[in-house]
Motif scaffolding. Sequence first.
Motif, PDB file in Angstrom:
ATOM      1  N   VAL A  77      -1.962   9.712   1.437  1.00  0.00           N
ATOM      2  CA  VAL A  77      -2.987   9.778   2.485  1.00  0.00           C
ATOM      3  C   VAL A  77      -2.290   9.761   3.832  1.00  0.00           C
ATOM      4  CG1 VAL A  77      -5.004   8.681   3.514  1.00  0.00           C
ATOM      5  CG2 VAL A  77      -4.663   8.604   1.033  1.00  0.00           C
TER       6      VAL A  77
ATOM      7  N   VAL B 253      -2.037   9.361   7.953  1.00  0.00           N
ATOM      8  CA  VAL B 253      -2.664   8.516   8.977  1.00  0.00           C
ATOM      9  C   VAL B 253      -3.755   9.279   9.715  1.00  0.00           C
ATOM     10  CG1 VAL B 253      -2.263   7.335  11.168  1.00  0.00           C
ATOM     11  CG2 VAL B 253      -0.675   7.005   9.283  1.00  0.00           C
TER      12      VAL B 253
ATOM     13  N   GLU C 191      -5.688  11.543   8.667  1.00  0.00           N
ATOM     14  CA  GLU C 191      -6.901  11.612   7.854  1.00  0.00           C
ATOM     15  C   GLU C 191      -7.700  10.322   7.969  1.00  0.00           C
ATOM     16  OE1 GLU C 191      -6.325  14.060   3.944  1.00  0.00           O
ATOM     17  OE2 GLU C 191      -4.466  12.961   4.318  1.00  0.00           O
ATOM     18  N   LEU C 192      -7.009   9.186   8.076  1.00  0.00           N
ATOM     19  CA  LEU C 192      -7.689   7.901   8.192  1.00  0.00           C
ATOM     20  C   LEU C 192      -8.446   7.772   9.506  1.00  0.00           C
ATOM     21  CD1 LEU C 192      -4.809   5.614   6.842  1.00  0.00           C
ATOM     22  CD2 LEU C 192      -6.831   6.409   5.594  1.00  0.00           C
TER      23      LEU C 192
ATOM     24  N   VAL D 239      -7.575   1.909  13.030  1.00  0.00           N
ATOM     25  CA  VAL D 239      -6.900   1.818  11.732  1.00  0.00           C
ATOM     26  C   VAL D 239      -5.812   0.753  11.833  1.00  0.00           C
ATOM     27  CG1 VAL D 239      -5.414   2.999  10.071  1.00  0.00           C
ATOM     28  CG2 VAL D 239      -7.355   4.205  11.071  1.00  0.00           C
TER      29      VAL D 239
ATOM     30  N   ASP E 145     -10.524   0.081  10.131  1.00  0.00           N
ATOM     31  CA  ASP E 145     -10.277   0.252   8.706  1.00  0.00           C
ATOM     32  C   ASP E 145      -8.863  -0.246   8.388  1.00  0.00           C
ATOM     33  OD1 ASP E 145     -12.760   1.450   8.296  1.00  0.00           O
ATOM     34  OD2 ASP E 145     -11.984   3.433   8.803  1.00  0.00           O
TER      35      ASP E 145
ATOM     36  N   VAL F  49      -5.704  -0.625   6.004  1.00  0.00           N
ATOM     37  CA  VAL F  49      -5.098   0.118   4.903  1.00  0.00           C
ATOM     38  C   VAL F  49      -3.892  -0.667   4.417  1.00  0.00           C
ATOM     39  CG1 VAL F  49      -4.081   2.303   4.178  1.00  0.00           C
ATOM     40  CG2 VAL F  49      -5.847   2.270   5.962  1.00  0.00           C
TER      41      VAL F  49
END
Length: 481
Positions: free
Chosen positions: A409, A411, A413-414, A421, A441, A443
């Motif tokens: 994934v 960063v 995209e987050l 994030v 969010d 991670v």
Amino acid sequence: MDTDVLVVGAGPTGMTLANELLTAGVSTVVVDRLSRRSALSKAGGVQSRTLEMLDQRGLLEPLLATGDHPVATGHFAGVPLPHPSDRHRLPWRSVPQVVIEGFFEDHLAALGLHIRRDHELVGLAQDGTGVTATFADGTSLRSRYLVAADGGHSTVRSLLRAAFPGEPGTLTIIAADVRLDGADPSASHTWNEDGHWAAMFPLGTDVQGRPLRRLVLGGPGMSLPRETPVTEDDIRDGLKTVFGSRVQLLELCYARRITNASRQAEQYRHGRVFLAGDAAHVHLPLGAQGMNTGMQDAFNLGWKLGAAVRGWAPTGLLDTYHAERHPVGAAVLRNVRAQSLLMDWAGTRDPEVLAAREIFTDLAQLPDVQSHLANLMSGMAVRYPMPGAAASSDPLLGLPVPDLDLGGVRVHELLRAGRGVLLDPEDAYASVAAGFSGRVDRVGRGGATGPLLVRPDGYVCWAGSAWLGPALREWFGEPSV
């Protein structure tokens, strides 16, 4: 309130901001005085940092899918800059402004936001709870906040009587979108001995698939009043003066005269009204810095307005828009003035200017100089002060976050949800971050970096050498119960 935020102006800055506000869940209205979208491509390139920001919202691939948008070579004062290999993941692209505006208008319409055209602003009043905008047809709209994205001759800025100091234009040059025959595809800037010059950049293709170019012409005798129409004969004469007979005009799509005026608003915030894009700063269009700086203004402001509307913005968050973006605009004006001098826009052929350009051209061959100039021109040199994380000396602090791969994934995209994030590779910050779960969010995956806190606009605002709690409060308010 008719809407949370009213955006005046449907150019790249205004529509980028509208997308940010919708991402933040904020009701938004965009108005524009024009009855239809302009066909003029005032800018023709998208910088590395702007491309990253579009990627962070999932918009880059759809934008590039709209046509042939070739990789472009940056330049400083006409000296080509190779694409750096360090932090510049995405090379410049030739995407005309008219394509960007069409893409964003369609994208916003798909989200339910349709530009309200034929809305000419004539009055503005604000109080402690909102802003009332009045239009020429007698209608009005009331919003919590209003953003001026209405260009260099901003009506909003005039109604505010906002100070807009700087230098007036002293000359004009011609900018045109054209099809040419005989032009060297690798050429960008050409000067002749009497001071006349031409600059050419690819603009992809027209609807028939034929290559288009942005052509800029200047030199002695070419500076006419800005309102003077540009004819095909003007273009042909300019080409002949610089290239002789080897470059011919096939088609003139549009042309205008632009000035070297250089101005910047003293304040980007006026109560509940904010200035962005050309409404806040104007200068010669070198390296598409006007459009890109405006779009980056919008990325900076959008999430902060969203936080204010949704009630979790910490004290002073909206003031950081001016604190962060005004120095960026000032730096752009400074580099544009330096470039215009080195390029001898007026065609003076002043021996001192020519000598300075020769020295600069030699310096620009040095890798460190190229890297510095490429960062300056691409937006990658922007580093915001992060007062809440002053104890950290991490080299990423204040810079755009690298697009790290976190177990498949990315960063960027987050960041597509428009929230902060927290990269927490060792799951060390779950408890302190729990109160911010609606805004940040977390991670907890491995990666090639230590813990990082990233703002919704993609800038690192904390690195793991200091206590996380103050940084979370600095940028994301008080934790929820």
